[in-house]
Enzyme design. Structure first.
Site, PDB file in Angstrom:
ATOM      1  N   PRO A  14       0.792  -1.249   0.000  1.00  0.00           N
ATOM      2  CA  PRO A  14       0.000   0.000   0.000  1.00  0.00           C
ATOM      3  C   PRO A  14       0.815   1.286   0.000  1.00  0.00           C
ATOM      4  CG  PRO A  14       0.022  -0.960   2.192  1.00  0.00           C
ATOM      5  CD  PRO A  14       0.683  -1.966   1.292  1.00  0.00           C
ATOM      6  N   HIS A 158      11.265   2.762 -18.955  1.00  0.00           N
ATOM      7  CA  HIS A 158      10.697   2.867 -17.610  1.00  0.00           C
ATOM      8  C   HIS A 158      11.599   3.693 -16.696  1.00  0.00           C
ATOM      9  CE1 HIS A 158       8.080  -0.437 -18.917  1.00  0.00           C
ATOM     10  NE2 HIS A 158       7.299  -0.086 -17.920  1.00  0.00           N
ATOM     11  N   LYS A 162      12.776   0.506 -11.574  1.00  0.00           N
ATOM     12  CA  LYS A 162      12.175  -0.757 -11.999  1.00  0.00           C
ATOM     13  C   LYS A 162      13.199  -1.885 -11.861  1.00  0.00           C
ATOM     14  CE  LYS A 162       9.513  -2.911 -15.695  1.00  0.00           C
ATOM     15  NZ  LYS A 162       8.571  -3.527 -14.733  1.00  0.00           N
TER      16      LYS A 162
HETATM   17  P1  NAD Z   1       7.324   0.009  -5.448  1.00  0.00           P
HETATM   18  O1  NAD Z   1       8.699  -0.472  -5.144  1.00  0.00           O
HETATM   19  O2  NAD Z   1       7.043   1.466  -5.415  1.00  0.00           O
HETATM   20  O3  NAD Z   1       6.281  -0.693  -4.436  1.00  0.00           O
HETATM   21  C1  NAD Z   1       6.371  -2.019  -4.011  1.00  0.00           C
HETATM   22  C2  NAD Z   1       5.885  -2.040  -2.569  1.00  0.00           C
HETATM   23  O4  NAD Z   1       5.798  -3.381  -2.116  1.00  0.00           O
HETATM   24  C3  NAD Z   1       6.841  -1.295  -1.603  1.00  0.00           C
HETATM   25  O5  NAD Z   1       6.109  -0.318  -0.896  1.00  0.00           O
HETATM   26  C4  NAD Z   1       7.302  -2.402  -0.656  1.00  0.00           C
HETATM   27  O6  NAD Z   1       7.447  -1.946   0.677  1.00  0.00           O
HETATM   28  C5  NAD Z   1       6.121  -3.378  -0.755  1.00  0.00           C
HETATM   29  N1  NAD Z   1       6.462  -4.703  -0.270  1.00  0.00           N
HETATM   30  C6  NAD Z   1       7.632  -5.391  -0.410  1.00  0.00           C
HETATM   31  N2  NAD Z   1       7.546  -6.554   0.240  1.00  0.00           N
HETATM   32  C7  NAD Z   1       6.313  -6.623   0.771  1.00  0.00           C
HETATM   33  C8  NAD Z   1       5.638  -7.585   1.565  1.00  0.00           C
HETATM   34  N3  NAD Z   1       6.223  -8.715   1.932  1.00  0.00           N
HETATM   35  N4  NAD Z   1       4.349  -7.340   1.897  1.00  0.00           N
HETATM   36  C9  NAD Z   1       3.745  -6.218   1.532  1.00  0.00           C
HETATM   37  N5  NAD Z   1       4.342  -5.241   0.816  1.00  0.00           N
HETATM   38  C10 NAD Z   1       5.608  -5.455   0.440  1.00  0.00           C
HETATM   39  O7  NAD Z   1       6.950  -0.606  -6.873  1.00  0.00           O
HETATM   40  P2  NAD Z   1       5.802  -0.154  -7.881  1.00  0.00           P
HETATM   41  O8  NAD Z   1       6.343   0.820  -8.867  1.00  0.00           O
HETATM   42  O9  NAD Z   1       4.572   0.197  -7.102  1.00  0.00           O
HETATM   43  O10 NAD Z   1       5.561  -1.534  -8.672  1.00  0.00           O
HETATM   44  C11 NAD Z   1       5.114  -2.697  -7.987  1.00  0.00           C
HETATM   45  C12 NAD Z   1       4.982  -3.824  -8.992  1.00  0.00           C
HETATM   46  O11 NAD Z   1       3.968  -3.500  -9.953  1.00  0.00           O
HETATM   47  C13 NAD Z   1       6.248  -4.104  -9.806  1.00  0.00           C
HETATM   48  O12 NAD Z   1       6.356  -5.491 -10.029  1.00  0.00           O
HETATM   49  C14 NAD Z   1       5.989  -3.370 -11.124  1.00  0.00           C
HETATM   50  O13 NAD Z   1       6.703  -3.930 -12.210  1.00  0.00           O
HETATM   51  C15 NAD Z   1       4.509  -3.603 -11.270  1.00  0.00           C
HETATM   52  N6  NAD Z   1       3.781  -2.641 -12.122  1.00  0.00           N
HETATM   53  C16 NAD Z   1       2.701  -3.133 -12.775  1.00  0.00           C
HETATM   54  C17 NAD Z   1       1.912  -2.294 -13.522  1.00  0.00           C
HETATM   55  C18 NAD Z   1       0.699  -2.870 -14.217  1.00  0.00           C
HETATM   56  O14 NAD Z   1      -0.024  -2.125 -14.890  1.00  0.00           O
HETATM   57  N7  NAD Z   1       0.440  -4.159 -14.089  1.00  0.00           N
HETATM   58  C19 NAD Z   1       2.218  -0.933 -13.619  1.00  0.00           C
HETATM   59  C20 NAD Z   1       3.314  -0.450 -12.912  1.00  0.00           C
HETATM   60  C21 NAD Z   1       4.087  -1.305 -12.136  1.00  0.00           C
END
Ligand code: NAD
Length: 269
Positions: A14, A158, A162
């Site tokens: 979150p 990106h 990433k």
């Molecule tokens: P981010 O690093 O900003 O956020 C990831 C979050 O996950 C962090 O806040 C971290 O603390 C948390 N986290 C890590 N381990 C955890 C755990 N055990 N339990 C709960 N939370 C935990 O990354 P982001 O930019 O938000 O991207 C997240 C993922 O989404 C990546 O894999 C990215 O490639 C993907 N993504 C997908 C789309 C889509 O449209 N499908 C778009 C953008 C990003």
């Protein structure tokens, strides 16, 4: 008219970029109710305090088992990282919670394995490498174009935080293109890289190039070369809000599914 039940959602990750955007989207969506968040820390805190999204109910859990045991959750939305995303998806299946997974890094074999488990339970879910409608349309248009233009290269761009390369979207685009593209190794048959990696990753003879720079969010260009012509398809996510129409659509659509869908394009009309 039958009134639709409020969908009870938990969000994993979150405080991340995508997770936070999702929390704000849910706060604005009357048919979705945030009941919990799964985070690495802040166990027992209020989601509103941790995310700054005022007016939201729900507590933070660091243990997904505790969350699913104590809360009545319909849908898990996961934006974490590949290892955590897989762990959370398995837990969602175990507890009969419908997963909406945006986290990247799933292989086709893994998706098939999760799908088999979900089919047995008649549990709906979605894994989507990209929730932006425009990006999904570029994938679909690329699949159409690859039939006529087998010479194609994908450039995905990106932000520099990433973790995986190439992007899940680029791999999914290439995979869709192979359905219509005649198999072909591109470039000169005797080409040599004077710097290793210069020609990018090889996917069935097509090249994928990954650019990482601060300032970028998520962008993709697919270039098709033909005799005397070049076709370019490009999509730019300028803001993470661009993903939220798709996330919202997926969170409501999974309620009516009984299998795991891979790719938003498979549920768009
Ligand atoms: P981010 O690093 O900003 O956020 C990831 C979050 O996950 C962090 O806040 C971290 O603390 C948390 N986290 C890590 N381990 C955890 C755990 N055990 N339990 C709960 N939370 C935990 O990354 P982001 O930019 O938000 O991207 C997240 C993922 O989404 C990546 O894999 C990215 O490639 C993907 N993504 C997908 C789309 C889509 O449209 N499908 C778009 C953008 C990003």
């Amino acid at each position: 008219m039958k009134e639709k039940k409020e969908i009870r959602v938990a969000v994993a990750g979150p405080r991340g970029r995508m997770g936070l955007e999702t929390i704000h989207m849910i706060a604005q969506a009357p048919e979705l109710k945030l009941v919990a968040a799964i985070d690495r820390s802040h166990d027992g805190a209020r989601v509103a305090d941790v995310t700054g999204a005022a007016g939201l109910d729900g507590l933070v859990y660091t243990d997904i088992d505790a969350c699913f045991s104590k809360e009545n959750v319909d849908v898990l939305i996961d934006f974490t990282n590949p290892d955590v995303g897989k762990h959370n998806l398995q837990k969602a299946i175990d507890y009969g919670v419908r997963p909406v997974i945006g986290t990247s890094g799933f292989t086709n074999d893994e998706v098939d394995r999760y799908r088999r488990q979900m089919d047995e339970k008649k549990l709906g879910g979605i894994i989507a490498p990209n929730f932006a409608i425009g990006a999904v349309l570029v994938m679909k248009f690329s699949q159409m174009a690859a039939k006529y233009f087998p010479d194609a290269e994908i450039i995905e761009l990106h932000h520099d935080k990433k973790k995986d390369a190439p992007s899940g979207t680029a791999i999914k685009t290439a995979e869709l293109m192979t359905k219509t593209r005649e198999a072909k190794q591109q470039g000169a048959s005797d080409e040599k890289e004077t710097l290793p990696g210069a020609r990018g990753a090889d996917y069935d003879g097509m090249r994928i190039h990954s650019v990482r720079l601060p300032g970028l969010i998520a962008h993709q260009e697919v270039l098709f070369g033909g005799k005397g012509e070049l076709l370019t398809l490009r999509h730019d996510s300028m803001d993470r809000a661009s993903f939220m129409t798709g996330v919202h659509y997926a969170a409501t659509t999974v309620m009516d599914l009984e299998t795991l869908i891979y790719g938003l394009e498979n549920i768009l009309d």
